[in-house]
Structures are given as structure tokens and as C-alpha cells.
Design an enzyme around this catalytic site. Structure first.
Site, short mmCIF file in Angstrom:
data_model
loop_
_atom_site.label_atom_id
_atom_site.label_comp_id
_atom_site.label_asym_id
_atom_site.label_seq_id
_atom_site.Cartn_x
_atom_site.Cartn_y
_atom_site.Cartn_z
NE ARG A 38 -3.45 -0.11 2.72
CZ ARG A 38 -4.17 -0.36 3.82
NH1 ARG A 38 -4.27 0.56 4.77
NH2 ARG A 38 -4.74 -1.54 3.98
CG HIS A 84 -6.80 -0.84 -5.44
ND1 HIS A 84 -5.58 -1.26 -4.93
CD2 HIS A 84 -7.19 0.17 -4.64
CE1 HIS A 84 -5.25 -0.52 -3.89
NE2 HIS A 84 -6.22 0.35 -3.69
CE1 TYR A 128 -21.53 16.86 -12.28
CE2 TYR A 128 -20.40 16.83 -10.17
CZ TYR A 128 -21.57 16.91 -10.90
OH TYR A 128 -22.78 17.06 -10.27
#
Length: 816
Positions: A38, A84, A128
């Protein structure tokens, strides 16, 4: 339930475990999962797992830099669903950061829409915004389909994902990385692609590269927000050890505004500093009276760039106000470098050399695997084309076999058994279209076959010759540099911080002393008043028995001091950086410079080299070398190798010459040899040198002096006796001779400590093993012949001996 189990409960095998042990193992497993899976980047491609998965998912979606954008939500869904299985916000934040030109020096994602700002504004919602790979981002994935990297299963074992990307760019250095794991963190600054590429190419051309050489190509970090780095010491430390602290400040200038007032204009701010938070801190400082003289603050930033205007009161010096901003706001910050990355799955702190070597090793492996893949493909295709050409030569027989077969299997068998084709060739012949029988098609096959043979030969040479392989790696690095390199944004200031420090430190002459156990300290020269010959001197230090004086020299607080080592390296540190303890023996020299095992400083030399063209070295074993003085330019605390030494040998003296002078070598047993300088041809830094003087068994060189008009040879022995002898008494000879007697020595005199060229107006600073220092005038020491021993010049306590001496030049004092 108990009835089903025959009246008893069965829990299977029960293993009793201490709670402490179980918690320890579980926490360690969790910590390693965070570290490896990670928070830390891989040293090869510079990416964390989530970043790697985002880029690979975008490639699978076809989002290349010259294709249409797609909604960010689609990228996030592809990444989360396939590779993931974590929070969609974490994946989107990762992708957004890869697209931010104020976070990434070279963005790997090309974003369209609001992806956040330097003010700390978050990106717009993923529904968006749109994104695709940047052109540089594609370079991270180049050749991934040619078996260049290892693959592993995804989270549910339904797909394969790359464990590392081929990465044609040194992303770990170019874009840096930031992450907090469990018990460790990484904070790697970004760098300029052009500079990193130049450093990598230099490493490919030179096997034994030292840090000091790489600093010429890669002087320091290059932040996307620009700014200025103050000084190079922090950079050198970070590059040398993997950890360091770099002072970074924003770029400013002063403008005239209305009614005679001035304004401080901030055009660049330090990396990772939030502009809004900076402005709020300035406002708060003005309100709380921490910042004086600022009357108005305006943020005039727009799409053309950052611009913060701070108007200053007429009565306030704008430079004073600017210094307050540097010291009390984030306009000047410290960037803590921690070059922590995963190497072979293990977290390691990496010096610069190691980071570059890991990337080069990765690229060599990628090119090697890609070449092996292409070789297999080319050989297979060449085999097919060879079969087609053979078939065209015997086309009537081929047609007869095919027409006489009842099915494709029989035809294939006939081609292999009767005409000698292989199985793949036979199948290709059966799949061949009739248009291949035309003359033009045959010509195309012949051209393809010749091209394939050339490719096969090239691939085999790459795999067989490491030099050719490195040539391919270098060519690709230079190609990336040519297409994506751009000018440096962050300026590295050598003088600004140092000058401001030195402005507070008066330039004074200092005595620098190195003890035998390698402790360095300085004292003011003015503390040692001039004494008459035979004086006992003053106490310069109170060293322990194992801390006797080794070397002494005179320089100033504003000059660099060169430190030459037993392994032929030279380092430079500024005079005022050397500690001046009121008591004690100073600091270990290893806290200033990086010494290898068994490496010691054997010569101290003031860096003032005005008028000199060459640096002359003589070792204790009599090996001499003349080197151009340009090889000592821009030396820092990182060091540079200037002489290759034989085992057991060490530098005895270092002198600067004009190129047309005579040199006088002096040995501990009192022999001297005068040799013209032109008998030694100039040599480069890696050269060993030639014999300067022939030594008797057990004898060593202790002196080397430039023969100059107006100076005499000063000789001092261990018991404090000394004299001056005119240089004219030593006639020139060829190098390699045994010399003539320079001083009569015996049991009462001990061996010679050294020799020095001294003028009448010069002064001499003598220091004993026990720290006793004597400063006396050269003219007080008598001029005697070669055969004489000389009188006592310094009276020593019983058991004490002279350790070293340094000449205080009269002309330098006049200039001061």
C-alpha cells in the site's frame, strides 16, 4: 446440534496461543501488508500498487494520450472491479494526484476538468471529470505486452496484473513519492528528467562512478512548484545516505507600488505548501505582530501563474520583512528527504547511486526479456517465411501433394513427410492465399526474410553482449529525454545561504587541527602571539594520550579547506563549519565527510589556488603525480577521487604549481632531491603517478616544496631543532634519484617532521603532539648549510615531539 454430533460438541483441533504472541504476529503481518502492498513505492518503477493498477486499467480501457478522454468514474470502476477492491475515493484521489501538475513534476495522467488546485481545493466528483494517459504515462507501460515484467493474480485470482511496470522513465526520482507505512515513511523529492537521464547515461558509460561525479549532472531536486533550494549540504547528505534535510524557499522579488511604497511579490512557493494556508499564516502573523510592516495582502494569482502581493510600510525595510517571512511562515520550509523504497520486496533506504543502479538493472532486465521475446517471435516468423519461399520454389510439387490429398490433415502430413516441411511451415503453406504466387508477393517475402535475419542477428548480439544491451538502454533513455525533458524549475543557490551566514561571521584567520584519532577543530590564529626562537608556546588543546595532533594548517573562516585522504580522495568544507570548542577536541571528521572503512585524512590544504595551474602530489612511498588544478573545481563534501594509491601508501604532501617550477622532495631520514616539474607529465584523476624519489628501506617522504625566489627551505625535526637552507644548495636532478643530505640527524634530533618553503617575512606555526603551539618569525630561524642540524626552535616537555607545522604567508596577511 449436540444430537447431530452424538451428544457432544466438536470444535476440531484447538491450538492454545498466548494472546501476546498472536497480537505480535498479526500486527507484523498487517504492518508488512501496508508496507509492501500500500504505502511504499517499488524502487524499479517508482509506483505504489494502487498507482500501478490505475495506469494499467487505463491502458486496458484504451485511454492512450492520443485517444478520446473517458469519464474518471469509468477508470475508477475498472480499477476497483478488476484489481483494487478498496474505496473508490482512494482510487480517484490517486488518479487525480497523478494528473496534478503542482504535485507531479511530470504528470502521468492527462486530466480534463477540475482536478484540484494548489490552494487545497479538492477535485470535482469523478462523474464530472475525464481522463486519459499522458504521453509520458504511456512510457511507463511501453512493451508491457512483450513478456518484459512478471505478472501475478489479482485479488480474486480471475485475472493477471503486472507486479511492476516496464517504465522507460526513472519515475522514482523524476516524480518522487510520499507515503506513511507502519513504523516507517518515505519522502522522495521529484527531479528533472533531463538531469536524471544524463546521470544514468554517464553511469552506463563509466563503471566506477562516484557521487561527486554524478552531482555534476544531477545537482539536486527539481520541484514542480519551482522555488529555491538553499545550499547543497542537505542534498549531498540525502544523496549519500538516503536521508537529509533540504531548505526550500519560495521565489520573491520587490516591486515599487503607489506613493513610494514597496511590495514583496511571491511568484513561487515551496513544494507541498498550500497557498491558502500560507496566506492565512501571513495574515495571522500580521495580526499577532509576528510580522512587521505588512499593510496589505492580495492574492493576484490567475491562469498565468501564482502571484501574492504583500505591500510593505514605507518605514519598513522590505528585506527585513522578507527575512521575517522566511523565518516565521512556510515561505521557507525544510523538506525532509527519506529515500525509502521496496527493493526485492524489502523496504530499504537508498542513496542516490543505489536508486540509479536499481533503475538501470530494471531497464536492463526489461530490454533483455523484451529482446528474448522478440527473438523468439522473429525466429518463428523467419521459419515460416523460409518455408513459404521454399514452397514457391517447388510450387508444382506442393500443388500436386495438396491436390492428391483427401483432407487438410493428409495434405499437411504429405508436405512434412514428402517435401520436408515442418508442421508450422506446412500449416502456413496450406493457409497461403493464391496471390502469394505473384512475383511481387515473392519479392515481399524475400525482403521480409532478409529483415528478419537482420533482426535476429541484432537480438542475439544484444543478448550476448552486455555493452550492446547497455547501448540499447542508453538510446531509449536519451529518446525519452529528448521527447519529454524540459528546463529546471527549482534554482539551487550556492551563495545565498552561505553568504548570509558568512555575513554574520567575520573573516578571520584560523588554525585547523586534526587529531590522530580524526577529530577536527579550529582556533583563532590571533590567540597565538609571536614568540622568540626557543619559546615553549601556549597550550592549544589538552588532548588525551590517544588524541595527539596529526595535522595542522592555517586558513580563514570564509575559505574552503581541502581534506586529502589515504585512499586518494579529496573533500572540501568551509572554514566556519569547523567547530571551535572552548574545551574538548572538536567533532569527528566523519561527521563532515563520508569516509570509507580504514580511510583517514592525511593532508589539509587551504583551497586558495590563485595563479596555480597544477596540483602536485607526493606519497609517503615516493610516488609523484602532477594533475591540472581544474580537476579540483567544484569539489564539495561529497568528495572526489584524485589519485590511485598502492596498497599501504598514502599522500604525504600536496602542493600547487605554475607548471614551470622545481620541486624539492625531502624524506624523514634527511635526504632531499630537487627535480624540475616538467619531468612529470600531467595526469588525470584516476592515474597512479610515477616514481619521484628513490627511498632507502624504512624511509618515507615528509616534504615537498616549490622552489621559489625569495624563499628558503625550512626543516624541523621531531625534537624541535630546525634551520633554513637556501634552495640554491640543492642542484636539480632527474626524477627517481636518491637525493643528497638536507640535515644531519641523530638520536638527539629524531627524524624530520617535514619541510616548508618560507620567506623572511613569513611566520611559522608549530604544534606538538601534546597540543603545544608556538608561533614564531621565519627570520628568527638561522640560515645554515645542508650538513648542519640547527638550533632549538621550540622547547618541548619531556616525551613530547613536534607533530606538524604550517606557514603563515606574509602576503596573505597584507591582503587580509
Amino acid at each position: 446440534m449436540s444430537e447431530l454430533l452424538g451428544g457432544r460438541l466438536d470444535f476440531g483441533t484447538v491450538v492454545p496461543l498466548p494472546l501476546e504472541e498472536e497480537i505480535k504476529h498479526s500486527y507484523l503481518d498487517y504492518a508488512m501488508s501496508v508496507i509492501v502492498g500500500r504505502a511504499l513505492p517499488d524502487a524499479r518503477d517508482g509506483l505504489k500498487p494502487v498507482q500501478r493498477r490505475v495506469l494499467y486499467a487505463m491502458l486496458e480501457l484504451g485511454l492512450r494520450h492520443n485517444q478520446a478522454y473517458k469519464k474518471s468514474a469509468r477508470v475508477v470502476g475498472e480499477t476497483m472491479g478488476k484489481y483494487h477492491p478498496h474505496s473508490d475515493s482512494a482510487i480517484y484521489d490517486t488518479m487525480a494526484r497523478l494528473a496534478q501538475d503542482f504535485s507531479m513534476r511530470y504528470p502521468l495522467v492527462d486530466g480534463q476538468g477540475n482536478f484540484g488546485s494548489i490552494d487545497g481545493d479538492p477535485p470535482a466528483a469523478m462523474r464530472y471529470t475525464e481522463a486519459r494517459l499522458s504521453a509520458l504515462g504511456e512510457e511507463m507501460l511501453e512493451n508491457i505486452d512483450e513478456e518484459t515484467v512478471d505478472w501475478g493474480p489479482n485479488f480474486d485470482d480471475s485475472l493477471k496484473e503486472p507486479l511492476v511496470l516496464p517504465s522507460r522513465i526513472p519515475n522514482l526520482l523524476v516524480n518522487g513519492s510520499t507515503g506513511i507505512a507502519v513504523g516507517m515513511a518515505t519522502n522522495i523529492p521529484p527531479h528533472n528528467l533531463t538531469e536524471v537521464a544524463d546521470a544514468l547515461c554517464y553511469m552506463l558509460d563509466h563503471e566506477d562512478v562516484e557521487l561527486g561525479e554524478l552531482l555534476h549532472f544531477l545537482p539536486g531536486p527539481d520541484f514542480p512548484t519551482g522555488g529555491e533550494i538553499l545550499g547543497r549540504d542537505g542534498i549531498v547528505e540525502a544523496y549519500r545516505t538516503g536521508r537529509g534535510r533540504i531548505s526550500v524557499r519560495g521565489k520573491t522579488h520587490v516591486e515599487d507600488v503607489k506613493r513610494g511604497k514597496k511590495a514583496i511579490v511571491i511568484t513561487e512557493i515551496p513544494y507541498m505548501v498550500n497557498k491558502t494556508n500560507l496566506i492565512e499564516a501571513i495574515v495571522r502573523g500580521v495580526q499577532e505582530k509576528h510580522l512587521d510592516g505588512i499593510t496589505d495582502i492580495r492574492d493576484e494569482s490567475d491562469r498565468r501563474g501564482l502571484r501574492i502581493v504583500l505591500e510593505v510600510n514605507r518605514d519598513m525595510d522590505s528585506q527585513v520583512a522578507l527575512r521575517q517571512l522566511y523565518s516565521r511562515t512556510q515561505l521557507q520550509t525544510t523538506y525532509g528527504v527519506i529515500n525509502l523504497a521496496l527493493v526485492d520486496g524489502q523496504p530499504r533506504e537508498l542513496p542516490l547511486l543505489e536508486m540509479l543502479k536499481v533503475f538501470l538493472s530494471h531497464r536492463r532486465n526489461v530490454v533483455r526479456r523484451r529482446t528474448a521475446y522478440r527473438l523468439r517471435k522473429a525466429e518463428a516468423r523467419a521459419h515460416i517465411v523460409e518455408g513459404l519461399l521454399k514452397a514457391l520454389d517447388i510450387i508444382e510439387e506442393v500443388i500436386a501433394v495438396v491436390r492428391g490429398s483427401k483432407d487438410p490433415n493428409e495434405a499437411r502430413q504429405g508436405l512434412t513427410d514428402r517435401l520436408g516441411f515442418s508442421e508450422p511451415q506446412a500449416q502456413a503453406i496450406l493457409d497461403m492465399r493464391l496471390q502469394r504466387l505473384t512475383g511481387l508477393e515473392r519479392h515481399k517475402l524475400e525482403e521480409e526474410y532478409a529483415q528478419l535475419l537482420g533482426d535476429i542477428e541484432m537480438y542475439r548480439s544484444i543478448l550476448a553482449n552486455p555493452k550492446v544491451l547497455d547501448g540499447v538502454v542508453k538510446e531509449e533513455i536519451e529518446d525519452v529525454k529528448a521527447r519529454f525533458g524540459n528546463p529546471r524549475r527549482t534554482e539551487i543557490l550556492d551563495a545565498m545561504e552561505d553568504v548570509s551566514m558568512e555575513d554574520l561571521i567575520p573573516e578571520k584567520e584560523i588554525v585547523v587541527v586534526l587529531s590522530r584519532d580524526n577529530y577536527l577543530r579550529r582556533m583563532m590564529l590571533e590567540e597565538y602571539r609571536l614568540q622568540n626562537r626557543g619559546g615553549k608556546g601556549v597550550k592549544g588543546a589538552t588532548p588525551k594520550e590517544e588524541d595527539e595532533i596529526s595535522l595542522v594548517t592555517v586558513t580563514t573562516t570564509h575559505r574552503d579547506l581541502f581534506l586529502f585522504t589515504t585512499k586518494g580522495r579529496v573533500f572540501a568544507i568551509r572554514g566556519h563549519m569547523i567547530p571551535q570548542p572552548r574545551s574538548g577536541k572538536g567533532k569527528p571528521v566523519s561527521s563532515f565527510i563520508s569516509l570509507e572503512e580504514d580511510e583517514k585524512v592525511v593532508a589539509l590544504r587551504d583551497s586558495r589556488l590563485s595563479g596555480a595551474r597544477f596540483v602536485f602530489f607526493i606519497t609517503r612511498q615516493g610516488v609523484a603525480k602532477r594533475m591540472p588544478v581544474t580537476e579540483l573545481e567544484n569539489i564539495t563534501r561529497a568528495g572526489r577521487r584524485v589519485l590511485s594509491l598502492d596498497s599501504g601508501d598514502a599522500i604525504a604532501r600536496v602542493r600547487c604549481t605554475s607548471g614551470e617550477e622545481d620541486l624539492l622532495f625531502v624524506t624523514a631520514s634527511g635526504q632531499a632531491l630537487r627535480v624540475p616539474e616538467n619531468e612529470f607529465r600531467p595526469l588525470g584523476r584516476q592515474a597512479r603517478g610515477v616514481r619521484g624519489i628513490r627511498l632507502d628501506e624504512g624511509d618515507v617522504v615528509v616534504g615537498c616544496d616549490v622552489v621559489q625566489a625569495g624563499t628558503d627551505l625550512l626543516l624541523i625535526n621531531e625534537k624541535g631543532l630546525g634551520k633554513r637552507t637556501p634552495f640554491e644548495e640543492f642542484t636539480p636532478h632527474h626524477r627517481g634519484g636518491g637525493g643528497v643530505r638536507a640535515m644531519r640527524l641523530g638520536a638527539k634530533t629524531g627524524l624530520l617532521v617535514g619541510s616548508w618553503g618560507a620567506a623572511e617575512k613569513d611566520e611559522i606555526l608549530l604544534i606538538s603532539n601534546r597540543g603545544r603551539m608556538v608561533r614564531l618569525a621565519a627570520e628568527d630561524i638561522p640560515i645554515l648549510s645542508r650538513e648542519a642540524t640547527g638550533p632549538i626552535v621550540v622547547r618541548l616537555d619531556e616525551g613530547d615531539e613536534v607533530a606538524d607545522a604550517s606557514i603563515i604567508r606574509a602576503e596573505e596577511e597584507e591582503e587580509e
